[in-house]
Write an enzyme that holds these catalytic residues in place. Structure first.
Site, PDB file in Angstrom:
ATOM      1  N   LYS A   1       0.834  -1.221   0.000  1.00  0.00           N
ATOM      2  CA  LYS A   1       0.000   0.000   0.000  1.00  0.00           C
ATOM      3  C   LYS A   1       0.860   1.258   0.000  1.00  0.00           C
ATOM      4  O   LYS A   1       0.578   2.219  -0.715  1.00  0.00           O
ATOM      5  CB  LYS A   1      -0.918   0.013   1.241  1.00  0.00           C
TER       6      LYS A   1
ATOM      7  N   HIS B   1       4.656   0.930   6.267  1.00  0.00           N
ATOM      8  CA  HIS B   1       4.470   1.175   4.833  1.00  0.00           C
ATOM      9  C   HIS B   1       5.797   1.585   4.213  1.00  0.00           C
ATOM     10  O   HIS B   1       6.397   2.586   4.613  1.00  0.00           O
ATOM     11  CB  HIS B   1       3.395   2.246   4.617  1.00  0.00           C
TER      12      HIS B   1
ATOM     13  N   GLN C   1      -3.200  -2.090   7.333  1.00  0.00           N
ATOM     14  CA  GLN C   1      -3.579  -3.500   7.486  1.00  0.00           C
ATOM     15  C   GLN C   1      -4.271  -4.001   6.208  1.00  0.00           C
ATOM     16  O   GLN C   1      -4.096  -3.412   5.155  1.00  0.00           O
ATOM     17  CB  GLN C   1      -4.446  -3.716   8.743  1.00  0.00           C
TER      18      GLN C   1
HETATM   19  P1  GDP Z   1       2.275  -2.136   3.069  1.00  0.00           P
HETATM   20  O1  GDP Z   1       2.197  -2.361   4.531  1.00  0.00           O
HETATM   21  O2  GDP Z   1       1.054  -2.613   2.348  1.00  0.00           O
HETATM   22  O3  GDP Z   1       2.632  -0.726   2.706  1.00  0.00           O
HETATM   23  O4  GDP Z   1       3.477  -3.038   2.531  1.00  0.00           O
HETATM   24  P2  GDP Z   1       4.933  -3.202   3.221  1.00  0.00           P
HETATM   25  O5  GDP Z   1       5.719  -1.995   2.918  1.00  0.00           O
HETATM   26  O6  GDP Z   1       4.796  -3.627   4.623  1.00  0.00           O
HETATM   27  O7  GDP Z   1       5.466  -4.463   2.441  1.00  0.00           O
HETATM   28  C1  GDP Z   1       5.577  -4.487   1.064  1.00  0.00           C
HETATM   29  C2  GDP Z   1       7.032  -4.779   0.719  1.00  0.00           C
HETATM   30  O8  GDP Z   1       7.137  -5.096  -0.655  1.00  0.00           O
HETATM   31  C3  GDP Z   1       7.946  -3.584   0.906  1.00  0.00           C
HETATM   32  O9  GDP Z   1       9.226  -4.058   1.246  1.00  0.00           O
HETATM   33  C4  GDP Z   1       7.958  -2.927  -0.463  1.00  0.00           C
HETATM   34  O10 GDP Z   1       9.148  -2.189  -0.701  1.00  0.00           O
HETATM   35  C5  GDP Z   1       7.914  -4.119  -1.347  1.00  0.00           C
HETATM   36  N1  GDP Z   1       7.224  -3.966  -2.641  1.00  0.00           N
HETATM   37  C6  GDP Z   1       6.120  -3.233  -2.949  1.00  0.00           C
HETATM   38  N2  GDP Z   1       5.757  -3.461  -4.233  1.00  0.00           N
HETATM   39  C7  GDP Z   1       6.653  -4.330  -4.728  1.00  0.00           C
HETATM   40  C8  GDP Z   1       6.795  -4.981  -6.002  1.00  0.00           C
HETATM   41  O11 GDP Z   1       6.010  -4.813  -6.917  1.00  0.00           O
HETATM   42  N3  GDP Z   1       7.854  -5.847  -6.127  1.00  0.00           N
HETATM   43  C9  GDP Z   1       8.734  -6.087  -5.117  1.00  0.00           C
HETATM   44  N4  GDP Z   1       9.721  -6.940  -5.343  1.00  0.00           N
HETATM   45  N5  GDP Z   1       8.620  -5.501  -3.922  1.00  0.00           N
HETATM   46  C10 GDP Z   1       7.591  -4.653  -3.727  1.00  0.00           C
HETATM   47  P1  IMO Z   2       0.285  -2.758   7.224  1.00  0.00           P
HETATM   48  O1  IMO Z   2      -0.464  -1.458   7.236  1.00  0.00           O
HETATM   49  C1  IMO Z   2       0.428  -6.925   8.504  1.00  0.00           C
HETATM   50  C2  IMO Z   2      -1.338  -7.879  12.378  1.00  0.00           C
HETATM   51  C3  IMO Z   2      -0.410  -8.329  13.473  1.00  0.00           C
HETATM   52  C4  IMO Z   2      -1.319  -9.285  14.222  1.00  0.00           C
HETATM   53  C5  IMO Z   2      -2.674  -8.589  14.153  1.00  0.00           C
HETATM   54  C6  IMO Z   2      -3.025  -7.757  15.368  1.00  0.00           C
HETATM   55  O2  IMO Z   2       1.762  -2.618   7.230  1.00  0.00           O
HETATM   56  O3  IMO Z   2      -0.237  -3.671   6.173  1.00  0.00           O
HETATM   57  P2  IMO Z   2      -2.196  -5.407  16.258  1.00  0.00           P
HETATM   58  O4  IMO Z   2      -0.836  -4.946  16.688  1.00  0.00           O
HETATM   59  O5  IMO Z   2      -2.786  -4.614  15.161  1.00  0.00           O
HETATM   60  O6  IMO Z   2      -3.133  -5.568  17.421  1.00  0.00           O
HETATM   61  O7  IMO Z   2      -1.938  -6.906  15.703  1.00  0.00           O
HETATM   62  O8  IMO Z   2      -2.605  -7.735  13.010  1.00  0.00           O
HETATM   63  N1  IMO Z   2      -1.016  -6.581  11.750  1.00  0.00           N
HETATM   64  C7  IMO Z   2      -0.483  -6.449  10.526  1.00  0.00           C
HETATM   65  N2  IMO Z   2      -0.054  -7.379   9.660  1.00  0.00           N
HETATM   66  N3  IMO Z   2       0.470  -5.615   8.170  1.00  0.00           N
HETATM   67  C8  IMO Z   2       0.024  -4.678   9.022  1.00  0.00           C
HETATM   68  O9  IMO Z   2      -0.058  -3.373   8.685  1.00  0.00           O
HETATM   69  C9  IMO Z   2      -0.443  -5.075  10.286  1.00  0.00           C
HETATM   70  N4  IMO Z   2      -0.927  -4.405  11.361  1.00  0.00           N
HETATM   71  C10 IMO Z   2      -1.288  -5.346  12.234  1.00  0.00           C
HETATM   72  O10 IMO Z   2       0.716  -8.969  12.957  1.00  0.00           O
HETATM   73  O11 IMO Z   2      -1.425 -10.479  13.499  1.00  0.00           O
HETATM   74 MG    MG Z   3       3.315  -3.236   6.062  1.00  0.00          MG
END
Ligand code: GDP
Ligand code: IMO
Ligand code: MG
Length: 424
Positions: free
Chosen positions: A11, A36, A220
């Protein structure tokens, strides 16, 4: 923009990319349980609380009323961004005076409860999210606006600690909090954050009336929604698109489009049912290639096949008008690929997510196999650059969901994106 699976769909990357076309970015739920990740010009930024629009100096970022705010974390994040040359002006961020505050006792309660649950724990991020939302619902919460009124804050913290200290001492056997110390710390936070705290719903109303382009950033994912997710292995807020309105104080009629961010496979961090999980070397390989380690806690993410039962549920709950498909590049070299189309439960096949966690843990996924591709995708910049089987994967998803894949992401960087249709 909402997560369609269990979070971490990408996201942050997508919101950062689309902020180039938006005027305002709004976080409306969750807190610093989110992580994020943004990547621009080889530099990675991980945001937990500040909206993912912050890298653009012209964009207004809003932490709206539905978010639970840990002010210490917010200040650290602001400081870190400043050090790296971002977020030059305070006016880039406003925070709702109605947003609830995560207090130190919320974090202790969150962590102690998990400890007591042992093997049955939720696997929370330990950031105090659940206990902060509990206090909001039980009407004993502290709000951002309270941090600006010392007399009031003193009364509220004393009242809260009357109850919390009892729990902390006698149930969790931890030292109680000294109310004066907590008050002093939070008055100081209020002083530092004062320039940001305001009536954000009013600001949003005026921006909407003036025709601003507004992007709401979900945290999430749908299967972690407190009502519709895999309860009790969920977070403590509503994460689906409907909560944009409650969580930011805008009316449902002002929402014009809803995109879901969807990883080309599935991951989950924390405990709870995950039907398509791969507990084998392939799961391990996806974890390594996709760098599937939590952006908040560093925990390894559980990995598995794409699950269309989950995605269909997400589409229904969120009313998706577009899908941003991420991490397609990670699947290069894996063939065949599997897509789950249904669950078998006690001999009956269903295309719905069971409400009971025990049932979800027992289902046997029914898969369709599709051909993979060997070509690296990282340098693809248009849909036609994708190899045939990758295009087919995208088109299969569109066919199965009836929702257009409006964006394909082929790497973590902002520019590794194929935008097929703009939301603005
Ligand atoms: P979010 O919580 O939904 O914002 O996602 P996170 O940042 O926690 O996890 C997504 C991970 O995938 C991060 O390390 C991003 O840099 C990476 N990412 C996002 N889009 C892509 C993609 O298209 N390809 C690859 N290889 N990595 C990606
Ligand atoms: P983003 O925005 C993935 C999960 C935790 C746990 C459950 C409850 O980066 O996608 P909490 O601390 O919210 O009470 O934990 O939710 N969890 C996530 N898993 N991405 C997240 O956020 C999360 N935020 C909470 O791992 O299973
Ligand atoms: Mg995340």
């Amino acid at each position: 923009m909402v997560g369609t699976q269990w979070g971490d769909e990408g996201k942050g990357k997508i919101v950062d990319l689309l902020t180039g076309r938006a005027d305002v970015v709004v976080r409306f739920q969750g807190g610093n349980n989110a992580g994020h990740t943004l990547k621009v010009s080889g530099e990675q930024v991980i945001l937990h609380l500040i909206p993912s629009g912050i890298l653009y100096p012209e964009t207004l970022n809003i932490i709206a009323n539905g978010v639970v705010v840990d002010p210490g974390v917010l200040l650290e994040e602001k400081e870190e961004l400043r050090k790296r040359g971002y977020f030059p002006n305070d006016s880039q961020l406003i925070i709702s005076e109605r947003a609830h505050v995560i207090m130190p006792y919320h974090k202790i309660i969150d962590q102690c409860r998990e400890e007591i649950l042992g093997g049955a724990k939720i696997g929370t991020t330990g950031r105090g999210i659940g206990p902060a939302y509990e206090d909001k619902a039980s009407r004993m919460g502290i709000r951002m606006g309270d941090l600006l009124r010392e007399k009031n804050l003193r009364k509220k913290i004393n009242a809260a600690l009357d109850e919390k200290n009892f729990l902390i001492e006698h149930r969790f056997h931890r030292p109680p909090f000294d109310p004066d110390q907590v008050i002093e710390e939070y008055v100081e936070y209020g002083r530092k954050l004062k320039p940001h705290i305001t009536d954000t719903s009013y600001v949003l109303f005026n921006r909407i009336s003036a025709g601003s382009r507004i992007l709401f950033e979900g945290a999430q994912g749908t299967l972690l929604d407190i009502d519709h997710g895999t309860y009790p292995y969920v977070t403590s807020s509503n994460v689906i698109s409907g909560n944009v309105c409650c969580g930011s104080g805008v009316s449902p009629t002002s929402i014009e489009g809803i995109w879901g961010v969807m990883k080309a496979y599935s991951t989950r961090v924390g405990h709870g049912g995950f039907p398509t999980e791969l507990n084998d070397s392939l799961g391990e390989e996806i974890r390594t290639r996709g760098a599937e380690f939590g952006a908040t806690t560093g925990r390894p993410r559980r990995c598995g096949w794409l699950d269309m039962v989950v995605i269909s549920y997400s589409i229904r709950l969120n009313g998706l008008t577009g899908i941003a498909l991420t991490k397609m590049d990670v699947l290069t070299g894996i063939s065949p690929l599997k897509i789950c189309l249904g669950y078998e439960l006690d001999g009956v096949v269903t295309d719905r997510v069971p409400a009971d966690i025990g049932d979800l843990e027992r289902v046997i996924p029914r898969y369709r196999e599709v051909k993979g591709w060997d070509e690296p995708l990282e340098d693809c910049r248009s849909f036609d650059d994708l190899p045939k089987n990758a295009k087919d994967y995208v088109e299969t998803i569109e066919h199965l969901t009836g929702v257009p894949v409006t964006l394909v992401s082929v790497g973590p960087s902002r520019d590794q994106s194929i935008l097929r249709k703009s939301p603005f």
